[in-house]
Design an enzyme around this catalytic site. Structure first.
Site, short mmCIF file in Angstrom:
data_model
loop_
_atom_site.label_atom_id
_atom_site.label_comp_id
_atom_site.label_asym_id
_atom_site.label_seq_id
_atom_site.Cartn_x
_atom_site.Cartn_y
_atom_site.Cartn_z
N ARG A 28 0.83 -1.21 0.00
CA ARG A 28 0.00 0.00 0.00
C ARG A 28 0.86 1.26 0.00
O ARG A 28 1.88 1.32 0.70
CB ARG A 28 -0.92 0.01 1.23
CG ARG A 28 -1.97 -1.06 1.16
CD ARG A 28 -3.07 -0.86 2.18
NE ARG A 28 -3.84 -2.10 2.29
CZ ARG A 28 -4.73 -2.51 1.40
NH1 ARG A 28 -5.01 -1.75 0.35
NH2 ARG A 28 -5.37 -3.65 1.56
N ASP A 29 0.40 2.25 -0.77
CA ASP A 29 1.07 3.54 -0.80
C ASP A 29 0.90 4.21 0.57
O ASP A 29 -0.17 4.17 1.17
CB ASP A 29 0.47 4.43 -1.90
CG ASP A 29 1.36 5.62 -2.22
OD1 ASP A 29 1.90 5.66 -3.34
OD2 ASP A 29 1.49 6.52 -1.35
N ILE A 30 1.96 4.84 1.04
CA ILE A 30 1.95 5.46 2.36
C ILE A 30 1.05 6.71 2.39
O ILE A 30 0.57 7.10 3.46
CB ILE A 30 3.40 5.79 2.78
CG1 ILE A 30 3.54 5.87 4.29
CG2 ILE A 30 3.92 7.05 2.12
CD1 ILE A 30 4.99 5.89 4.77
N ASN A 83 4.40 6.89 -13.32
CA ASN A 83 5.07 8.18 -13.46
C ASN A 83 6.52 7.88 -13.82
O ASN A 83 7.17 7.09 -13.14
CB ASN A 83 4.98 8.98 -12.16
CG ASN A 83 3.54 9.30 -11.78
OD1 ASN A 83 2.71 9.59 -12.65
ND2 ASN A 83 3.23 9.23 -10.50
N GLU A 91 8.80 10.39 -8.33
CA GLU A 91 9.50 10.84 -7.12
C GLU A 91 10.42 9.77 -6.55
O GLU A 91 11.46 10.09 -5.98
CB GLU A 91 8.48 11.29 -6.06
CG GLU A 91 7.87 12.64 -6.42
CD GLU A 91 6.74 13.05 -5.50
OE1 GLU A 91 6.49 12.34 -4.51
OE2 GLU A 91 6.12 14.08 -5.80
N VAL A 92 10.02 8.53 -6.67
CA VAL A 92 10.85 7.43 -6.18
C VAL A 92 11.48 6.73 -7.39
O VAL A 92 10.78 6.25 -8.28
CB VAL A 92 10.04 6.42 -5.34
CG1 VAL A 92 10.91 5.24 -4.93
CG2 VAL A 92 9.46 7.11 -4.11
N HIS A 96 7.65 1.58 -10.43
CA HIS A 96 6.45 1.15 -9.73
C HIS A 96 5.21 1.50 -10.54
O HIS A 96 5.17 2.53 -11.21
CB HIS A 96 6.36 1.77 -8.33
CG HIS A 96 6.52 3.27 -8.32
ND1 HIS A 96 7.75 3.87 -8.43
CD2 HIS A 96 5.62 4.27 -8.22
CE1 HIS A 96 7.60 5.19 -8.39
NE2 HIS A 96 6.32 5.46 -8.28
N HIS A 98 1.19 2.31 -10.03
CA HIS A 98 0.17 2.64 -9.04
C HIS A 98 -1.14 1.97 -9.45
O HIS A 98 -1.61 2.20 -10.57
CB HIS A 98 -0.10 4.15 -8.99
CG HIS A 98 1.06 5.01 -8.59
ND1 HIS A 98 1.11 5.65 -7.37
CD2 HIS A 98 2.19 5.36 -9.25
CE1 HIS A 98 2.23 6.37 -7.30
NE2 HIS A 98 2.90 6.22 -8.43
P1 5GP Z 1 5.84 8.50 -7.83
O1 5GP Z 1 5.52 9.96 -7.82
O2 5GP Z 1 7.32 8.25 -7.77
O3 5GP Z 1 5.17 7.79 -8.97
O4 5GP Z 1 5.17 7.91 -6.55
C1 5GP Z 1 5.87 7.46 -5.44
C2 5GP Z 1 4.85 6.99 -4.43
O5 5GP Z 1 5.51 6.31 -3.41
C3 5GP Z 1 4.05 8.13 -3.77
O6 5GP Z 1 2.66 7.93 -4.02
C4 5GP Z 1 4.41 8.02 -2.29
O7 5GP Z 1 3.31 8.27 -1.44
C5 5GP Z 1 4.89 6.57 -2.18
N1 5GP Z 1 5.89 6.36 -1.16
C6 5GP Z 1 7.02 7.12 -0.94
N2 5GP Z 1 7.74 6.61 0.07
C7 5GP Z 1 7.04 5.52 0.53
C8 5GP Z 1 7.29 4.59 1.58
O8 5GP Z 1 8.28 4.66 2.31
N3 5GP Z 1 6.37 3.60 1.75
C9 5GP Z 1 5.26 3.50 0.95
N4 5GP Z 1 4.41 2.49 1.21
N5 5GP Z 1 5.00 4.36 -0.05
C10 5GP Z 1 5.89 5.37 -0.26
#
Ligand code: 5GP
Ligand code: ZN
Length: 111
Positions: A28-30, A83, A91-92, A96, A98
């Site tokens: 699950r997303d945090i 993304n 961001e990460v 991944h 979603h």
């Molecule tokens: P991005 O913008 O890279 O596509 O999305 C990264 C997602 O990772 C975001 O929705 C953010 O809430 C989620 N996320 C970031 N750090 C963590 C974490 O430590 N644990 C979990 N479960 N989700 C994370």
């Protein structure tokens, strides 16, 4: 290891896991954007979809996303989002997908 999702895969950081296969993990997303918001990631580090060349892994990720959707009761529908890199708002830096659903979602593109 500095990559946050590699650390989640390794169990060094806690996460709420919802699905796992040989090469894929879903948790699950945090900061959920909807009642169901699950991230589907390769267990091995791949920076983004731009770098993905392994077709078998690509299939496992996509089928993993579908399994998450079924197990989370998303028969009304959901959205699958990737993304990618800077302009895609990633961001990460660990590939991944979603899986977002559980409510009617608005227009897709943020401008
Ligand atoms: P991005 O913008 O890279 O596509 O999305 C990264 C997602 O990772 C975001 O929705 C953010 O809430 C989620 N996320 C970031 N750090 C963590 C974490 O430590 N644990 C979990 N479960 N989700 C994370
Ligand atoms: Zn990683």
């Amino acid at each position: 290891m500095s990559c946050v999702f590699c650390r989640i895969v390794a169990g060094e950081l806690p996460s709420e896991r919802v699905f796992e296969s040989e090469r894929v993990l879903a948790f699950r997303d945090i900061r959920p954007a909807a009642p169901v918001h699950v991230l589907v990631v390769p267990k091995a580090h791949v920076e983004s979809l731009f770098e993905l060349v392994d077709r078998e892994l690509a299939g496992e990720l996509l089928v993993g996303a579908a399994e998450v959707a079924r197990s989370q009761g998303l028969e009304r529908g959901f959205r699958l989002i990737a993304n990618i890199r800077h302009d895609g708002g990633q961001e990460v830096g660990h590939l991944h997908l979603h899986v977002v659903g559980g409510r009617r979602l608005g227009p897709m593109l943020a401008r």
